[in-house]
Design a protein around this motif. Structure first.
Motif, mmCIF file in Angstrom:
data_model
loop_
_atom_site.group_PDB
_atom_site.id
_atom_site.type_symbol
_atom_site.label_atom_id
_atom_site.label_comp_id
_atom_site.label_asym_id
_atom_site.label_seq_id
_atom_site.Cartn_x
_atom_site.Cartn_y
_atom_site.Cartn_z
ATOM 1 N N THR A 148 -5.960 3.029 6.264
ATOM 2 C CA THR A 148 -4.503 2.893 6.194
ATOM 3 C C THR A 148 -3.843 4.175 6.685
ATOM 4 O O THR A 148 -4.502 5.186 6.940
ATOM 5 C CB THR A 148 -4.039 2.644 4.745
ATOM 6 O OG1 THR A 148 -4.305 3.820 3.957
ATOM 7 C CG2 THR A 148 -4.730 1.441 4.128
ATOM 8 N N ASP A 149 -2.516 4.135 6.767
ATOM 9 C CA ASP A 149 -1.761 5.362 6.944
ATOM 10 C C ASP A 149 -1.923 6.232 5.695
ATOM 11 O O ASP A 149 -2.296 5.747 4.631
ATOM 12 C CB ASP A 149 -0.280 5.054 7.171
ATOM 13 C CG ASP A 149 -0.020 4.333 8.486
ATOM 14 O OD1 ASP A 149 -0.846 4.480 9.413
ATOM 15 O OD2 ASP A 149 1.000 3.615 8.569
ATOM 16 N N LEU A 202 -1.223 7.981 2.380
ATOM 17 C CA LEU A 202 -0.353 7.706 1.243
ATOM 18 C C LEU A 202 0.105 8.995 0.572
ATOM 19 O O LEU A 202 -0.563 10.027 0.658
ATOM 20 C CB LEU A 202 -1.071 6.826 0.215
ATOM 21 C CG LEU A 202 -0.690 5.329 0.264
ATOM 22 C CD1 LEU A 202 -1.097 4.725 1.599
ATOM 23 C CD2 LEU A 202 -1.332 4.563 -0.885
ATOM 24 N N GLU A 230 10.075 2.510 -3.823
ATOM 25 C CA GLU A 230 10.227 3.367 -2.647
ATOM 26 C C GLU A 230 8.892 3.756 -2.012
ATOM 27 O O GLU A 230 8.814 3.942 -0.791
ATOM 28 C CB GLU A 230 10.988 4.636 -3.043
ATOM 29 C CG GLU A 230 12.434 4.380 -3.463
ATOM 30 C CD GLU A 230 13.049 5.570 -4.185
ATOM 31 O OE1 GLU A 230 12.358 6.617 -4.312
ATOM 32 O OE2 GLU A 230 14.209 5.457 -4.628
ATOM 33 N N LEU A 231 7.851 3.900 -2.799
ATOM 34 C CA LEU A 231 6.557 4.311 -2.272
ATOM 35 C C LEU A 231 5.917 3.189 -1.466
ATOM 36 O O LEU A 231 6.140 2.011 -1.756
ATOM 37 C CB LEU A 231 5.620 4.704 -3.419
ATOM 38 C CG LEU A 231 5.980 5.953 -4.212
ATOM 39 C CD1 LEU A 231 5.065 6.079 -5.429
ATOM 40 C CD2 LEU A 231 5.875 7.199 -3.339
ATOM 41 N N PRO A 232 5.103 3.521 -0.465
ATOM 42 C CA PRO A 232 4.341 2.480 0.225
ATOM 43 C C PRO A 232 3.442 1.754 -0.778
ATOM 44 O O PRO A 232 2.873 2.378 -1.682
ATOM 45 C CB PRO A 232 3.507 3.270 1.238
ATOM 46 C CG PRO A 232 4.200 4.580 1.383
ATOM 47 C CD PRO A 232 4.833 4.872 0.062
ATOM 48 N N ARG A 233 3.334 0.451 -0.629
ATOM 49 C CA ARG A 233 2.519 -0.305 -1.580
ATOM 50 C C ARG A 233 1.045 0.043 -1.375
ATOM 51 O O ARG A 233 0.494 -0.128 -0.278
ATOM 52 C CB ARG A 233 2.725 -1.801 -1.400
ATOM 53 C CG ARG A 233 1.915 -2.637 -2.406
ATOM 54 C CD ARG A 233 2.233 -4.117 -2.297
ATOM 55 N NE ARG A 233 1.352 -4.911 -3.134
ATOM 56 C CZ ARG A 233 1.520 -5.135 -4.433
ATOM 57 N NH1 ARG A 233 2.574 -4.600 -5.041
ATOM 58 N NH2 ARG A 233 0.679 -5.865 -5.124
ATOM 59 N N GLY A 255 -5.684 3.799 1.381
ATOM 60 C CA GLY A 255 -4.705 2.997 0.646
ATOM 61 C C GLY A 255 -4.663 3.276 -0.837
ATOM 62 O O GLY A 255 -4.103 2.477 -1.596
ATOM 63 N N SER A 258 4.836 13.627 -0.164
ATOM 64 C CA SER A 258 4.839 12.578 0.863
ATOM 65 C C SER A 258 4.397 13.146 2.205
ATOM 66 O O SER A 258 4.808 14.256 2.572
ATOM 67 C CB SER A 258 6.239 11.985 1.013
ATOM 68 O OG SER A 258 6.699 11.453 -0.221
#
Length: 293
Positions: free
Chosen positions: A33-34, A36, A65-68, A190, A291
């Motif tokens: 994933t990208d 986190l 707000e955070l990426p799931r 992730g 972040s």
């Protein structure tokens, strides 16, 4: 980079090869994933799990707000151990590890699934050069309130796999910071990593007052400034702050989870603060997010 190479060589920390079956399980459950973020949460009283207040509302906003994430790894102040362990339970129970609270709090269940694959990856990433496991798998323990009290507000559907890493309470501060650094590759799998404790946590000094005592405010502000400066060594050596540190951190159990969060910080990460207040004199609710920039 191929996935197998990433898992076996990320940051030079994987010291033993993965078996084919384990590799397949991990890549299926935790694909690339990208990057986190990393989070530290001042969790305070477990009543925050069921109350509507500024703290719980901030956690709710954070969850939106955070990426799931694909999974959540939590380092909670409430799992202290001799040796380091990671939870590999498929269906972890909700542990009510407190007393003297209303029945409504004991009735809370947080039925999130576990992540045995995530636990296996933690063990692999932290394996020592000798081939020995630095972190052992735990197949019994559930989720304590340092984890579910905040996640219930952040992710109320309990549909994200959650697993915990214990705190080896017999190790120095540097041990936890260095162990966290070995987990960095999880951010590209992730996994949202959360340290859950409190920068200032002195239950013996707690009173029904607003805000914080002078010494608590001073220590909280000192740590905030060191976070802004990126001065991790001063945070590890918090005793340098004298009486304020002695009163703010009478025992390091709630302080150590923060060390895991900053141990995962990268130079490009952006720092954001939440819940910047103290409560009942001697509890700091300060939280932050690191972040990717």
């Amino acid at each position: 980079m191929k996935r197998r190479q990433f898992l076996q060589g990320a940051l030079g920390l994987c010291c033993a090869p993965l078996s084919g079956s384990l590799f397949a399980q991990i890549t299926e459950a935790l694909p690339k994933t990208d990057t986190l973020p990393v989070v530290f949460l001042g969790h305070g009283t477990p009543m925050n799990a069921i109350e509507d207040n500024p703290y719980s509302r901030a956690w709710q906003a954070m969850g939106q707000e955070l990426p799931r994430p694909a999974a959540i790894l939590c380092i909670s102040a409430h799992w202290l151990s001799r040796g380091s362990f990671v939870g590999a339970v498929r269906t972890p129970e909700t542990i009510h590890d407190f007393g003297g609270f209303p029945q409504a709090l004991f009735d809370v269940q947080y039925p999130a699934p576990g992540s045995p694959e995530g636990a296996e990856l933690v063990q692999t990433l932290t394996r020592q050069e000798s081939g020995k496991d630095r972190v052992k798998l735990d197949h019994e323990r559930g989720l304590d309130h340092g984890t579910w009290s905040v996640l219930r507000q952040m992710y109320p559907d309990a549909d994200i796999p959650v697993f915990q890493l214990s705190i080896d309470y017999h190790r120095p501060m540097a041990y936890h910071y260095e162990l966290a650094q070995q987990l960095s590759a999880l951010r590209e799998r992730g996994v949202l990593i959360i340290g859950s404790g409190n920068i200032v946590h002195n239950l013996r000094a707690v009173q029904a007052v607003e805000g914080g005592y002078d010494w608590a405010v001073a220590f909280d502000e000192q740590i905030k400034q060191k976070l802004v400066d990126g001065d991790h060594q001063s945070i590890l050596n918090y005793q340098w702050y004298g009486k304020a540190a002695e009163l703010s951190v009478p025992t390091p159990d709630h302080y150590i989870p923060m060390l895991y969060s900053i141990g995962l910080q990268r130079s490009s990460d952006e720092l954001s603060f939440y819940n910047e207040s103290l409560t009942r004199g001697a509890i700091s609710m300060r939280s932050f997010v690191l972040s990717p920039g």
